[in-house]
Design a protein around this motif. Structure first.
Motif, PDB file in Angstrom:
ATOM      1  N   TRP A   1       0.868  -1.184   0.000  1.00 13.26           N
ATOM      2  CA  TRP A   1       0.000   0.000   0.000  1.00 13.26           C
ATOM      3  C   TRP A   1       0.900   1.227   0.000  1.00 13.26           C
ATOM      4  O   TRP A   1       2.117   1.118   0.158  1.00 13.26           O
ATOM      5  CB  TRP A   1      -0.929   0.024   1.216  1.00 13.26           C
TER       6      TRP A   1
ATOM      7  N   MET B   1      -4.317   1.224  -2.417  1.00 14.19           N
ATOM      8  CA  MET B   1      -3.965  -0.186  -2.551  1.00 14.19           C
ATOM      9  C   MET B   1      -4.225  -0.636  -3.979  1.00 14.19           C
ATOM     10  O   MET B   1      -5.169  -0.162  -4.621  1.00 14.19           O
ATOM     11  CB  MET B   1      -4.787  -1.052  -1.585  1.00 14.19           C
TER      12      MET B   1
ATOM     13  N   LEU C   1      -7.049   1.330   6.681  1.00 10.12           N
ATOM     14  CA  LEU C   1      -6.379   0.281   5.903  1.00 10.12           C
ATOM     15  C   LEU C   1      -7.084  -1.070   5.996  1.00 10.12           C
ATOM     16  O   LEU C   1      -7.254  -1.741   4.967  1.00 10.12           O
ATOM     17  CB  LEU C   1      -4.918   0.158   6.340  1.00 10.12           C
TER      18      LEU C   1
END
Length: 639
Positions: free
Chosen positions: A291, A307, A338
């Motif tokens: 990422w 991502m 995330l």
């Protein structure tokens, strides 16, 4: 510009290294020049004077006139006095690329759902040489909201998706990136972003803060050397650097490896690296982490977490969650979002696998039939405009529309069949488009590139329904010499969103934004008729002729639904007569309506049906054609 020389197909407006590339002998010069005009119009946010195009392209004024006349005939631009304005029909070129790509159709709903859930802007982007280009935007409307548009091109090094795409670059791509950075040190070739920040000078306070960060970084590096893997979440320096342009992707600042200076030296004139100089390091870190972050690399306050979405082991696109530092720091964005972003990416990749399986099981046959009437249209255009119509330009742009859903890869024969062009004509157009970077060729198979989105899509992707309708309303009013309006339905009222008035002594005066009850208006009735349960409460008698009985009004709406228009005679105001037609989106749902309003002495109801209604329907048909093109891969705002 000499006829045998054209800018090299770089990423931004400027070429990759300011170099010139020799045009292939078989390239179509009018197509090269026509695309140059479209690019300059795109860079000018969709509108430019003809003299401005003459200056920016270096073409003769007569050539600019012929090109814009041809593009206007094609419906790609509109000539408004001395200005050329991009028209929604031009978006069919970008639509061809997006349809062939498949990703918007498969992944847009996932991105929209993620944006709704997180209440943050979410974008999808693809790599475009040494830049990234957006293919979808789910933007939150706030006082400070994201201004990027579908088709906007950004330098890879100043984005979160960029390092992820760069993990798949080879020596050639890195060489191109270095050449472009040297040739365009201020990122002037990327109109969608502010110019690259100049080197920052640190004073004593900044230097002390930096010494702390350097010490922490060296401690982390030593720990890793001793087998202690200090993760990103454990690094106390991540996300705490307020200086714009610091790279906090995996906890390493831009200045982490610079030598320290002696304290007490006062303000230092030492210049730090500019934005993007650490791009190779960020790419290495993105490869390891999977990422990437953008901590205010584009402009102060803008942060993003990205991502990759993979298909068959390769990056198909990158999904990004974009926010502002007033809501999240970069580190907070990573720590908070995330896990949810990983889930969304997994769902997107599953969608792609299922689609690939379905396509393999039941392959879609390629459309090879020639578009109806192309030869007739070009012949008629040539006859009407004479030498002002450039047939080779119109045919060359048609080649782009040969691609689409189920037609992502075409050979020369298939392009010729899909366009109705001779093989030799299609071949020269493809050679030209490949030279300019709009198609790629491999094993005699051609594909569109993301660069096609640079032909007008960014400024047009924010066009509202009112803006799409405006030129058609003007033309209709000029033909009929009556007032014309566009309105949308809001509850049980109509709201005027577009308006063209006449200059008669007795005329209908209504301003944009005005709201009126829907039931006694022609505009309201064509929109109410499309609802399964129209609101028919509080039907007040505004004039002696106003229908106030719900059962009778329901019968009127049934007739309106069947006939496709509404005629209201003095029910809103004595002396006011109006006829309206609905505007339908691509799926058939009514999203607005257009009417022609006049004093009752101007025409009888029968004359309205016989004289006004056909012209009104034709105008609405043109609005719908533009709306369907503009709304194929985006939501067109109604107002």
């Amino acid at each position: 510009m000499p006829s045998n020389v054209a800018p090299a197909p770089g990423t931004g407006t400027s070429s990759a290294a300011g170099a010139e590339a020799v045009v292939p002998a078989e390239a179509v010069t009018p197509l090269i020049r026509g695309i140059a005009v479209l690019r300059r119009l795109t860079d000018a946010d969709g509108v430019s004077s003809l003299s401005g195009l003459e200056r920016s392209t270096g073409l003769a004024r007569s050539t600019v006139d012929r090109i814009t006349a041809t593009l206007a005939r094609r419906g790609y631009v509109r000539l408004d006095g001395r200005d050329a304005v991009l028209a929604p029909r031009l978006m069919e070129l970008g639509n061809a690329y997006l349809a062939a790509l498949r990703l918007p159709r498969l992944l847009d709903a996932h991105a929209d759902a993620l944006a709704d859930e997180l209440d943050e802007s979410v974008s999808l982007a693809v790599g475009d040489q040494d830049g990234i280009r957006f293919i979808h935007q789910a933007t939150r409307r706030r006082a400070m909201s994201l201004s990027f548009r579908i088709g906007d091109l950004l330098p890879a090094e100043r984005t979160a998706p960029g390092p992820l795409f760069a993990t798949e670059w080879g020596d050639r791509e890195w060489a191109r990136w270095h050449e472009r950075r040297a040739a365009d040190p201020e990122d002037r070739g990327f109109p969608a972003v502010p110019a690259r920040s100049r080197p920052i000078e640190y004073g004593e306070d900044d230097r002390n803060d930096e010494k702390d960060r350097i010490g922490a970084h060296r401690t982390n590096r030593a720990n890793r050397t001793n087998g202690k893997d200090l993760t990103v979440a454990q690094d106390p320096t991540v996300g705490k650097d307020p200086t714009v342009g610091k790279d906090l992707t995996v906890g390493k600042s831009l200045a982490a490896d610079r030598p320290e200076e002696e304290p007490g030296a006062g303000r230092s004139a030492r210049r730090l690296p500019t934005l993007g100089d650490d791009f190779e390091q960020r790419t290495a870190e993105a490869r390891e982490a999977g990422w990437a972050l953008d901590d205010q690399l584009i402009e102060p306050g803008l942060v993003a977490l990205s991502m990759p979405v993979r298909e068959a082991g390769r990056i198909a696109c990158v999904v990004s969650v974009v926010s502002h530092t007033s809501r999240h720091t970069a580190a907070d964005l990573r720590d908070t979002l995330l896990p949810r972003l990983r889930e969304a990416v997994a769902a997107m990749e599953r969608e792609l696998r299922e689609a690939q399986h379905a396509e393999s099981a039941t392959p879609t046959p390629r459309a090879t039939a020639a578009p109806s009437g192309l030869a007739v249209w070009t012949g008629a255009s040539k006859q009407e405009l004479g030498r002002e119509f450039i047939e080779s330009l119109a045919r060359g742009l048609t080649v782009i529309t040969a691609f689409g859903e189920g037609r992502a890869e075409l050979n020369l024969t298939e392009v010729a069949q899909a366009t109705g062009l001779a093989r030799a004509t299609a071949r020269r157009a493809l050679i030209t488009l490949e030279h300019l970077g709009y198609v790629t060729a491999h094993d005699r198979v051609f594909r569109l590139t993301p660069r096609v989105l640079g032909l007008g899509f960014p400024p047009l992707s924010r066009t509202s329904l009112a803006e799409i309708a405006a030129p058609h309303l003007t033309e209709l009013s000029q033909r009929l010499h009556d007032s014309v309006s566009l309105a949308v339905l809001t509850g049980d009222e109509i709201q005027y969103t577009g308006r063209v008035s006449t200059s008669r002594v007795m005329s209908v005066h209504i301003t944009i934004g005005t709201r009126l009850p829907a039931y006694p208006t022609a505009l309201g009735r064509v929109m109410l008729a499309d609802l399964p349960e129209p609101p028919l409460t509080e039907l007040l008698p505004l004039t002696p002729r106003t229908i106030t009985d719900p059962a009778r009004l329901k019968a009127v709406l049934d007739r309106v639904r069947e006939e496709g228009y509404a005629l209201v005679d003095e029910e809103l105001e004595v002396g006011l007569r109006s006829v309206a037609v609905p505007v339908r989106e691509r799926g058939g749902r009514v999203v607005a309506a257009v009417n022609v309003a006049m004093h009752s002495s101007r025409r009888t109801p029968e004359e309205c049906v016989a004289e006004v209604l056909p012209e009104l329907r034709a105008a609405v048909g043109r609005i719908e054609e533009d709306l369907w093109v503009a709304g194929r891969f985006r939501r067109v705002p109604r107002t």
